[in-house]
Scaffold this motif. Structure first.
Motif, PDB file in Angstrom:
ATOM      1  N   ALA A 141       0.841  -1.190   0.000  1.00  0.00           N
ATOM      2  CA  ALA A 141       0.000   0.000   0.000  1.00  0.00           C
ATOM      3  C   ALA A 141       0.881   1.247   0.000  1.00  0.00           C
ATOM      4  O   ALA A 141       2.023   1.236   0.473  1.00  0.00           O
ATOM      5  CB  ALA A 141      -0.903  -0.006   1.220  1.00  0.00           C
ATOM      6  N   ARG A 194      -3.682   5.806   4.047  1.00  0.00           N
ATOM      7  CA  ARG A 194      -3.239   4.603   3.338  1.00  0.00           C
ATOM      8  C   ARG A 194      -4.063   4.407   2.076  1.00  0.00           C
ATOM      9  O   ARG A 194      -5.291   4.552   2.090  1.00  0.00           O
ATOM     10  CB  ARG A 194      -3.384   3.390   4.255  1.00  0.00           C
ATOM     11  CG  ARG A 194      -3.014   2.052   3.640  1.00  0.00           C
ATOM     12  CD  ARG A 194      -3.167   0.950   4.663  1.00  0.00           C
ATOM     13  NE  ARG A 194      -2.919  -0.361   4.071  1.00  0.00           N
ATOM     14  CZ  ARG A 194      -3.852  -1.101   3.472  1.00  0.00           C
ATOM     15  NH1 ARG A 194      -5.092  -0.643   3.377  1.00  0.00           N
ATOM     16  NH2 ARG A 194      -3.543  -2.292   2.977  1.00  0.00           N
ATOM     17  N   VAL A 195      -3.396   4.056   0.976  1.00  0.00           N
ATOM     18  CA  VAL A 195      -4.060   3.763  -0.296  1.00  0.00           C
ATOM     19  C   VAL A 195      -3.636   2.366  -0.721  1.00  0.00           C
ATOM     20  O   VAL A 195      -2.474   2.132  -1.076  1.00  0.00           O
ATOM     21  CB  VAL A 195      -3.683   4.794  -1.386  1.00  0.00           C
ATOM     22  CG1 VAL A 195      -4.372   4.445  -2.698  1.00  0.00           C
ATOM     23  CG2 VAL A 195      -4.058   6.204  -0.940  1.00  0.00           C
ATOM     24  N   SER A 196      -4.559   1.423  -0.666  1.00  0.00           N
ATOM     25  CA  SER A 196      -4.253   0.045  -1.051  1.00  0.00           C
ATOM     26  C   SER A 196      -4.250  -0.107  -2.567  1.00  0.00           C
ATOM     27  O   SER A 196      -4.799   0.735  -3.294  1.00  0.00           O
ATOM     28  CB  SER A 196      -5.283  -0.910  -0.445  1.00  0.00           C
ATOM     29  OG  SER A 196      -6.563  -0.677  -1.019  1.00  0.00           O
ATOM     30  N   PRO A 250      -2.133   0.482  -4.956  1.00  0.00           N
ATOM     31  CA  PRO A 250      -1.837   1.777  -5.596  1.00  0.00           C
ATOM     32  C   PRO A 250      -1.593   1.670  -7.099  1.00  0.00           C
ATOM     33  O   PRO A 250      -1.799   2.660  -7.819  1.00  0.00           O
ATOM     34  CB  PRO A 250      -0.576   2.250  -4.865  1.00  0.00           C
ATOM     35  CG  PRO A 250       0.060   0.998  -4.355  1.00  0.00           C
ATOM     36  CD  PRO A 250      -1.077   0.103  -3.992  1.00  0.00           C
ATOM     37  N   ALA A 299      -5.720   9.387  -6.035  1.00  0.00           N
ATOM     38  CA  ALA A 299      -5.583   9.955  -4.694  1.00  0.00           C
ATOM     39  C   ALA A 299      -4.674  11.177  -4.702  1.00  0.00           C
ATOM     40  O   ALA A 299      -4.958  12.196  -4.038  1.00  0.00           O
ATOM     41  CB  ALA A 299      -5.040   8.889  -3.739  1.00  0.00           C
ATOM     42  N   TRP A 320      -9.101   9.261   1.476  1.00  0.00           N
ATOM     43  CA  TRP A 320      -9.557   7.937   1.896  1.00  0.00           C
ATOM     44  C   TRP A 320     -10.641   7.414   0.955  1.00  0.00           C
ATOM     45  O   TRP A 320     -10.687   6.223   0.640  1.00  0.00           O
ATOM     46  CB  TRP A 320     -10.083   7.988   3.329  1.00  0.00           C
ATOM     47  CG  TRP A 320     -10.619   6.661   3.794  1.00  0.00           C
ATOM     48  CD1 TRP A 320      -9.900   5.602   4.252  1.00  0.00           C
ATOM     49  CD2 TRP A 320     -11.983   6.258   3.814  1.00  0.00           C
ATOM     50  NE1 TRP A 320     -10.737   4.556   4.558  1.00  0.00           N
ATOM     51  CE2 TRP A 320     -12.022   4.932   4.302  1.00  0.00           C
ATOM     52  CE3 TRP A 320     -13.186   6.882   3.468  1.00  0.00           C
ATOM     53  CZ2 TRP A 320     -13.218   4.222   4.458  1.00  0.00           C
ATOM     54  CZ3 TRP A 320     -14.372   6.178   3.619  1.00  0.00           C
ATOM     55  CH2 TRP A 320     -14.377   4.876   4.105  1.00  0.00           C
ATOM     56  N   HIS A 335      -9.082   5.838  -1.899  1.00  0.00           N
ATOM     57  CA  HIS A 335      -8.662   4.494  -1.495  1.00  0.00           C
ATOM     58  C   HIS A 335      -9.821   3.499  -1.638  1.00  0.00           C
ATOM     59  O   HIS A 335      -9.615   2.319  -1.965  1.00  0.00           O
ATOM     60  CB  HIS A 335      -8.160   4.550  -0.055  1.00  0.00           C
ATOM     61  CG  HIS A 335      -8.236   3.264   0.698  1.00  0.00           C
ATOM     62  ND1 HIS A 335      -7.384   2.219   0.460  1.00  0.00           N
ATOM     63  CD2 HIS A 335      -9.088   2.864   1.694  1.00  0.00           C
ATOM     64  CE1 HIS A 335      -7.700   1.212   1.272  1.00  0.00           C
ATOM     65  NE2 HIS A 335      -8.723   1.586   2.027  1.00  0.00           N
TER      66      HIS A 335
END
Length: 363
Positions: A6, A21-23, A25, A45, A130, A133
């Motif tokens: 992430a 947090r950005v899963s 990516p 994002a 978020w 995300h």
């Protein structure tokens, strides 16, 4: 193959920096086109972070529905608009998703049915990050603040091109709309829709209910019809012809428009882009305003930076409404509203099946 780690985006928060947090990516959200490279989830994002000042001006303290494209945007993909679309690829999120961070705040809104929901209410930039995300591309804020969710503080004019019309027609009508606003003493701010239309937003004093703001929008549309024969307020598509439809129902409760700086689920990652009136008059291809080009515009400031400086008075438009207080159709999911015309296509209407109040007469 190992799952990509992430990513993390750090943005200002109310008490210092906030890490989001950005899963996944590297997931491709928009495929490359002839004029734009591919867009990953992380890039979405990062885009929201880069236009954060303008985006938060559009979202702050507003109950906001999310348009989530968790699989990305591909030809043939569909957005769910009702229970019949359970196999669609994207959907509207009107309630707070599970797993929301503790800094995410909410507002309780009431739907036309009388049901209520707790909806996301952005108060800081970490919230739309978020949401990215979570696969969000487009934000749909209500025209209210959470301090009073029943009294809009915004009038929204949606200029919607119909088949047979061009973007140049919408630009022309936007110019007429500007003249009408000036004549009424109102200050409006235009933006591209990110697709084929143009939106004009005008902040108003939160002194009126949704029905009043909707009537003001109807009055605006009717006056626009008088000034330009290429404009219509006809609800039924079969009556609109090759004209620009003023979608007055966008001012109804639980009807929302893509926010300023939202991405749209169209190849090339176009943006609903705020502009000055001079700029909007010269736009020929709204697609050039996209995820890659719009952040550069912010370097010179947000064209809507002053939108909150004026709280317009709806009285001039409500006076126009009172000159011709004839109701128009509501959206089909609404309960039957007072004074509303029959909910049947004009070509299918049999006069003796309806009473004077628009209620169906059962044999």
């Amino acid at each position: 193959m190992a799952k990509p780690a992430a990513a993390e985006i750090v943005v200002p928060g109310p008490d210092g920096e906030r890490a989001v947090r950005v899963s996944s990516p590297d997931r491709v959200i928009y495929e490359a086109t002839e004029s734009t490279p591919e867009v990953t989830k992380l890039m979405v994002a990062e885009y929201f972070a880069s236009v954060g000042d303008g985006l938060m001006r559009a979202l702050r303290e507003r109950p906001t529905a999310l348009e989530r494209w968790t699989k990305g945007v591909r030809p043939g993909m569909r957005l769910a608009t009702g229970a019949q679309d359970r196999d669609a690829d994207a959907f509207y999120q009107k309630r707070v998703p599970k797993g929301a961070p503790d800094y995410l705040e909410t507002a309780t809104i009431t739907f036309p049915s009388g049901r209520t929901a707790d909806e996301i209410c952005p108060t800081e930039l970490a919230v739309p990050i978020w949401c990215a995300h979570m696969g969000t591309l487009t934000f749909h804020p209500w025209p209210v603040r959470r301090s009073d969710v029943d009294r809009p503080d915004e009038l929204r004019i949606d200029l919607d091109p119909q088949p047979g019309t061009s973007f140049a027609d919408v630009v022309r009508v936007a110019g007429v709309a500007k003249e009408l606003l000036d004549d009424l003493g109102l200050v409006g701010f235009p933006k591209t829709s990110g697709n084929r239309g143009i939106h004009v937003f005008a902040r108003i004093r939160p002194d009126w209910e949704f029905v009043d703001v909707r009537h003001a929008a109807i009055a605006f549309g009717r006056e626009l019809e008088k000034r330009d024969q290429g404009v219509t307020t006809a609800w039924w598509k079969e009556e609109r012809g090759e004209r620009i439809f003023v979608d007055y129902n966008q001012n109804s409760r639980d009807r929302t428009i893509a926010s300023a700086y939202s991405l749209r689920p169209i190849p090339g990652a176009p943006v609903s882009t705020p502009m000055t009136w001079d700029e909007i008059a010269s736009v020929t291809d709204p697609r050039v305003h996209n995820l890659f080009t719009v952040p550069e515009r912010m370097a010179d400031g947000d064209p809507w930076a002053a939108i909150d400086d004026v709280a317009n008075d709806l009285a001039p438009l409500l006076d126009l409404w009172e000159e011709h207080p004839v109701e128009l159709n509501y959206p089909p999911d609404y309960p039957k509203m007072p004074g509303e015309p029959p909910r049947v296509q004009p070509s299918k209407k049999v006069a003796e099946h309806w009473d004077a109040e628009g209620n169906r007469v059962e044999n």
